[in-house]
Every structure is written in structure tokens, then in C-alpha cells.
Design a protein around this motif. Structure first.
Motif, mmCIF file in Angstrom:
data_model
loop_
_atom_site.group_PDB
_atom_site.id
_atom_site.type_symbol
_atom_site.label_atom_id
_atom_site.label_comp_id
_atom_site.label_asym_id
_atom_site.label_seq_id
_atom_site.Cartn_x
_atom_site.Cartn_y
_atom_site.Cartn_z
ATOM 1 N N GLY A 319 22.331 -17.783 -11.138
ATOM 2 C CA GLY A 319 20.872 -17.933 -11.127
ATOM 3 C C GLY A 319 20.292 -18.100 -9.720
ATOM 4 N N ARG A 320 21.069 -18.597 -8.816
ATOM 5 C CA ARG A 320 20.583 -18.813 -7.449
ATOM 6 C C ARG A 320 20.255 -17.487 -6.773
ATOM 7 N N ILE A 321 20.969 -16.420 -7.142
ATOM 8 C CA ILE A 321 20.724 -15.115 -6.531
ATOM 9 C C ILE A 321 19.317 -14.642 -6.873
ATOM 10 N N ALA A 322 18.889 -14.864 -8.079
ATOM 11 C CA ALA A 322 17.521 -14.489 -8.457
ATOM 12 C C ALA A 322 16.493 -15.294 -7.652
ATOM 13 N N GLN A 323 16.806 -16.564 -7.449
ATOM 14 C CA GLN A 323 15.889 -17.381 -6.647
ATOM 15 C C GLN A 323 15.825 -16.880 -5.195
ATOM 16 N N ILE A 324 16.997 -16.506 -4.659
ATOM 17 C CA ILE A 324 17.030 -15.988 -3.291
ATOM 18 C C ILE A 324 16.229 -14.692 -3.193
ATOM 19 N N ALA A 325 16.386 -13.828 -4.188
ATOM 20 C CA ALA A 325 15.629 -12.569 -4.199
ATOM 21 C C ALA A 325 14.130 -12.842 -4.236
ATOM 22 N N ARG A 326 13.745 -13.841 -5.010
ATOM 23 C CA ARG A 326 12.327 -14.209 -5.082
ATOM 24 C C ARG A 326 11.810 -14.699 -3.725
ATOM 25 N N GLU A 327 12.592 -15.544 -3.094
ATOM 26 C CA GLU A 327 12.167 -16.083 -1.795
ATOM 27 C C GLU A 327 12.117 -14.993 -0.738
ATOM 28 N N LEU A 328 13.081 -14.063 -0.778
ATOM 29 C CA LEU A 328 13.053 -12.949 0.176
ATOM 30 C C LEU A 328 11.846 -12.061 -0.056
ATOM 31 N N GLN A 329 11.479 -11.884 -1.300
ATOM 32 C CA GLN A 329 10.289 -11.094 -1.598
ATOM 33 C C GLN A 329 9.026 -11.752 -1.036
ATOM 34 N N LEU A 330 8.953 -13.055 -1.161
ATOM 35 C CA LEU A 330 7.807 -13.786 -0.606
ATOM 36 C C LEU A 330 7.769 -13.706 0.915
ATOM 37 N N LEU A 331 8.940 -13.600 1.540
ATOM 38 C CA LEU A 331 8.986 -13.545 3.003
ATOM 39 C C LEU A 331 8.651 -12.175 3.561
ATOM 40 N N GLN A 332 8.479 -11.194 2.689
ATOM 41 C CA GLN A 332 8.158 -9.858 3.170
ATOM 42 C C GLN A 332 6.802 -9.847 3.893
ATOM 43 N N SER A 333 5.882 -10.683 3.486
ATOM 44 C CA SER A 333 4.563 -10.765 4.140
ATOM 45 C C SER A 333 4.114 -12.218 4.172
ATOM 46 N N ASN A 334 3.720 -12.664 5.378
ATOM 47 C CA ASN A 334 3.206 -14.018 5.567
ATOM 48 C C ASN A 334 1.675 -13.959 5.533
ATOM 49 N N ARG A 335 1.096 -14.481 4.498
ATOM 50 C CA ARG A 335 -0.347 -14.399 4.318
ATOM 51 C C ARG A 335 -1.107 -15.131 5.425
ATOM 52 N N GLU A 336 -0.562 -16.218 5.892
ATOM 53 C CA GLU A 336 -1.246 -16.954 6.958
ATOM 54 C C GLU A 336 -1.317 -16.124 8.232
ATOM 55 N N VAL A 337 -0.229 -15.414 8.545
ATOM 56 C CA VAL A 337 -0.229 -14.552 9.717
ATOM 57 C C VAL A 337 -1.240 -13.419 9.539
ATOM 58 N N GLU A 338 -1.310 -12.851 8.353
ATOM 59 C CA GLU A 338 -2.264 -11.777 8.102
ATOM 60 C C GLU A 338 -3.699 -12.260 8.248
ATOM 61 N N VAL A 339 -3.973 -13.440 7.714
ATOM 62 C CA VAL A 339 -5.331 -13.990 7.828
ATOM 63 C C VAL A 339 -5.682 -14.255 9.285
ATOM 64 N N LEU A 340 -4.726 -14.792 10.060
ATOM 65 C CA LEU A 340 -4.989 -15.048 11.483
ATOM 66 C C LEU A 340 -5.267 -13.758 12.233
ATOM 67 N N LYS A 341 -4.540 -12.693 11.895
ATOM 68 C CA LYS A 341 -4.737 -11.421 12.585
ATOM 69 C C LYS A 341 -6.014 -10.722 12.161
ATOM 70 N N GLN A 342 -6.495 -10.984 10.975
ATOM 71 C CA GLN A 342 -7.675 -10.304 10.451
ATOM 72 C C GLN A 342 -8.987 -11.036 10.746
ATOM 73 N N ARG A 343 -8.946 -12.113 11.508
ATOM 74 C CA ARG A 343 -10.173 -12.833 11.833
ATOM 75 C C ARG A 343 -11.088 -11.951 12.671
ATOM 76 N N GLN A 344 -12.367 -11.880 12.308
ATOM 77 C CA GLN A 344 -13.335 -11.057 13.000
ATOM 78 C C GLN A 344 -14.072 -11.848 14.079
ATOM 79 N N ASN A 345 -14.798 -12.886 13.684
ATOM 80 C CA ASN A 345 -15.533 -13.734 14.630
ATOM 81 C C ASN A 345 -14.703 -14.978 14.920
#
Length: 456
Positions: A319-345
Motif C-alpha cells: 500500500g505504501r507504493i500507492a501513497q508514494i505514487a500519489r505524493e509524486l503526482q502532487l510534486l509534479q506541480s507546486n501551486r505556490e510556485v505557480e502563483v508566485l510566478k503568475q503575480r501581475q501587480n
């Protein structure tokens, strides 16, 4: 030897007889009256034909405090009323200000121009002889004595009132423009300083943002690497476990074949199978010992081994392998980094710059401050058309002419009296002097004869 008698002294005759002197002056009163009248007529002619000179005056006093309130409340330029008066006074005294007004209003100064002179030379004569700044007595330091006066002397035919009032306005406007220019420079310098601070805050924010993004990405990369290492280790562990299980199954199959166990059984059932008897007996076996794997029988063990051999992945077994796959999927994109890069003003996210922005807005409004109505001084008295000239003073000139004429007449009479007295004295002394000289010659001749007889 006979001595020569002394000549009578005339010292007593040299003394001036005051009574005789006054009598002589009275006798010659016509001469005194004539010289007095002639001198008076000359003075009167000069007084009436000399070019009249007029004088106008303007007085400035400190302005009211409320007149300079808008400027003083700016917080960048402080100008008390007394200092404003001194600034205007310095402008009135300034050579450049006077020359500038002279150049800009040459039509008013036509009578001050002279042929063969440059504009600056004509202005120099006007500035030296005509315009004068009057300051209060420095010993009187009270507020009531604070003023600046300006006097202008000008000949007839010159519009002195317009010159003086125009020059006062010119000096006030020049000082007002200078204050506006100074305020603009100060405000621009402050704005440059504030914008520099805001730019520094923006640069600091960008550096913090870049550092934050780098930190998040670094943490994601580290987490991803750790999960991948864990996944690899788990798969290796499952692979080894499968190999071990297959080895156990092979061993158990061999034992089961040796014992002839084809179907799953138990140790009790295996013991009863060699006995004959009633087969309808049902037994129940309870023990706490693990039954060896070979009791599963050859068929079951071979089926399990075949399944393990055909297995392509062991991920579903952990079961841990499924959890690892889930966590790796979440690490594919960091939403906080995207929001910081997309700031306009991004300026709205700067911290600590709100007071600076407010100051920038306030200073920007100061550039729109209207200086045309800024009252630097209070004109206590404007120049007015004079009622009479200050020069020449006709009555004084006539009186002085009469006095000088009278004195000149008395001088003439005195000189005549002294000359006449000197002649009379010489005439009176002439006979005495002649007799004395004759006696002296006789004495000298007699003495000469005596000397000759003695020699014989």
C-alpha cells in the motif's frame, strides 16, 4: 657818541576801531544791499529754473502667518514671515535684480540714459544716486520695527511711482519664483529619494520571491528524490520477497510430493488417512502451531508458484507504493510556485512601503501648489505721486543766497575799509619817518668829523 632816537611805534594805530568799522559798514550799506539783492536774485533764478527732483517711498512689512501657512505646512520648506521679508529685502538690494528690472523696462528709464554710455553704465548711475534701501535701526529689535523701505529720487519727467512700485512687484515675483524653484528642487530630491527606497523594497521583494521559489523547488526536488529512492527500495524489497516465496514454495512442493500430499490437508487428517474405518467421522483440530507449507498440497503450491513466476510487478502488494505514487503526482506541480510566478501587480505585495507611497503622493501634490497668490510680504505703503519736489528747496536756497550776498557785501566793505585805513596810516607816518631819517644822517656826519679830528 650821540644815539639815534627811535622811530615812534604805530602799534596803537594798528588797532581796529570797531565804532569806525561799523560806521564804515553803515556808510557802504548800499553795496551790501546790492550784493544781497544780486545774490538773492541769482539764488531765486536757480531755485526756479533748476530741474525739480522728486522722491517716492514704499514700505514693506512681514506678511501675516496665514499667508505662508500652505508653504510651511508642506513639511519640506519652512519660511517664517520675518525671513520672507529679509528675502524680499535681499532681492530689492540685489544688483542683478535691479539690473534685470532696468533691462526689462528701458522705456521707463529713458532720461537716465546718456549718449556714449552702455546700458550698464547708465544703470550704474541710477543705482548709485537714485535708489536707496532703508532698513530699521538694529538697536530696535521689537516686532513693530520690522520693515524695509525703498526710496527713489528722480527728476521731473520720470514716472517714479511706476518705477518704484514696478520694481517692488518685480522683486517680490522674482523671489516668489525662486522659492517655487527651490521647493521644486527639494520636492524632486525627496521624490527621488523615496522612489529609491521603493525600488530598494521592490528589489528586496523580488529577491525574497526568487529565494522563496528556489526554496520551494528545492524542497520539492528533495522530496521527489526521497520518494523515488523509497519506491525503488520498496520494489526491490518486494522482488526479493517474491523470490523468497517462490523458493519456499519449491521446497514445500518437493516435500508435498514426497509425502504424497496433492490436496490441502492437516496433520491429523494426514495421520487418519492411513487408517481404515468409518469415513463419516468429523474431526476438529485446535492447536497453536503453524502448519507447514507443504500441507497445502502439490496442486496449490504449484499453482501459487506459477502465479508468482508470471507476476510482472509487485506494486499492488504494498500500500505504501500507492501513497508514494500519489505524493509524486502532487510534486509534479507546486501551486505556490505557480502563483508566485503568475503575480501581475507585485507592488501590492511590497511590505513597509505604504508610508513611502503616501509621501510620494503628498509630495506630488506639492508640485501643483499655486505660488501666484503666495504673499511673501505686506506692502504697508505703496509709492504715491508726490505733492511737491524735494529738491530744490526754493525758500532755503533764496535765504542762503541772501545770506551769502550780505556776507559778500560786508566782506567787500571790510576790504575797502582796511585798504583805506592802511593808506591813511602810511600818509600819517611819512613826515615823521622823513624827519627821523634826516636827523640820523646829521648825527652820522658829525660823528665822522669828530673821528677825523681825533686821528689828527
Amino acid at each position: 657818541m650821540t644815539s639815534i632816537s627811535r622811530i615812534p611805534s604805530g602799534s596803537s594805530s594798528d588797532e581796529i576801531d570797531l565804532i569806525a568799522l561799523f560806521q564804515a559798514i553803515w556808510q557802504q550799506k548800499k553795496i551790501i544791499i546790492a550784493t544781497t539783492i544780486i545774490s538773492g536774485m541769482i539764488a531765486l533764478g536757480y531755485a526756479y529754473y533748476a530741474t525739480p527732483e522728486y522722491q517716492v517711498t514704499s514700505v514693506l512689512r512681514p506678511a501675516a502667518i496665514n499667508e505662508l501657512d500652505a508653504l510651511n505646512r508642506s513639511g519640506v520648506y519652512t519660511l517664517p514671515p520675518s525671513e520672507a521679508l529679509m528675502k524680499v529685502g535681499a532681492s530689492l538690494e540685489s544688483y542683478d535684480s535691479r539690473l534685470g528690472f532696468f533691462r526689462d523696462n528701458q522705456e521707463l528709464f529713458r532720461q537716465f540714459k546718456r549718449p556714449g554710455r552702455t546700458l550698464e553704465q547708465s544703470f550704474e548711475e541710477f543705482n548709485r544716486d537714485s535708489l536707496k534701501l532703508v532698513l530699521p535701526d538694529p538697536k530696535k529689535a521689537d516686532a513693530l520695527s520690522a520693515f524695509i523701505g525703498l526710496e527713489l529720487n528722480y527728476p521731473k519727467g520720470v514716472d517714479g511711482v511706476q518705477i518704484l512700485n514696478g520694481f517692488v512687484d518685480y522683486a517680490i515675483n522674482a523671489e516668489r519664483e525662486q522659492i517655487a524653484a527651490d521647493l521644486k528642487v527639494i520636492v524632486n530630491n525627496r521624490l527621488t529619494e523615496l522612489k529609491g527606497k521603493i525600488d530598494a523594497a521592490r528589489s528586496s521583494y523580488e529577491n525574497d520571491k526568487a529565494a522563496r521559489i528556489a526554496t520551494l523547488q528545492e524542497a520539492d526536488n528533495l522530496k521527489r528524490a526521497q520518494l523515488q529512492d523509497e519506491l525503488k527500495a520498496l520494489r526491490q524489497q518486494l522482488k526479493v520477497a517474491r523470490s523468497d516465496r517462490m523458493a519456499q514454495l519449491s521446497e514445500a512442493i518437493g516435500i508435498a510430493k514426497t509425502l504424497g500430499i496433492q490436496k490441502p490437508t492437516t496433520p491429523s487428517a494426514l495421520g487418519d488417512s492411513v487408517r481404515s474405518g468409518d469415513t463419516s467421522v468429523m474431526r476438529t483440530e485446535i492447536n497453536n502451531q503453524q502448519i507447514p507449507l507443504y500441507f497445502m498440497g502439490v496442486e496449490a503450491l504449484e499453482a501459487e508458484r506459477a502465479a508468482l513466476q508470471q507476476r510482472k510487478t509487485d506494486d499492488f502488494t504494498e500500500g505504501r507504493i500507492a501513497q508514494i505514487a500519489r505524493e509524486l503526482q502532487l510534486l509534479q506541480s507546486n501551486r505556490e510556485v505557480e502563483v508566485l510566478k503568475q503575480r501581475q501587480n507585485e507592488d501590492v505585495f511590497l511590505s513597509g512601503v505604504e508610508p513611502l507611497r503616501a509621501e510620494v503622493v503628498r509630495l506630488g501634490n506639492l508640485n501643483n501648489l499655486d505660488f501666484t497668490n503666495l504673499k511673501l510680504v505686506s506692502i504697508d505703503r505703496k509709492a504715491l505721486e508726490p505733492m511737491a519736489p524735494v529738491k530744490p528747496k526754493k525758500s532755503l536756497i533764496v535765504v542762503m543766497g541772501l545770506l551769502l550776498g550780505g556776507m559778500f557785501g560786508v566782506f567787500i566793505v571790510l576790504m575797502q575799509y582796511l585798504v583805506k585805513s592802511h593808506r591813511l596810516q602810511q600818509q600819517r607816518l611819512s613826515p615823521v619817518l622823513s624827519a627821523t631819517l634826516s636827523g640820523a644822517q646829521g648825527v652820522v656826519s658829525g660823528n665822522g668829523k669828530v673821528l677825523q679830528s681825533d686821528r689828527r
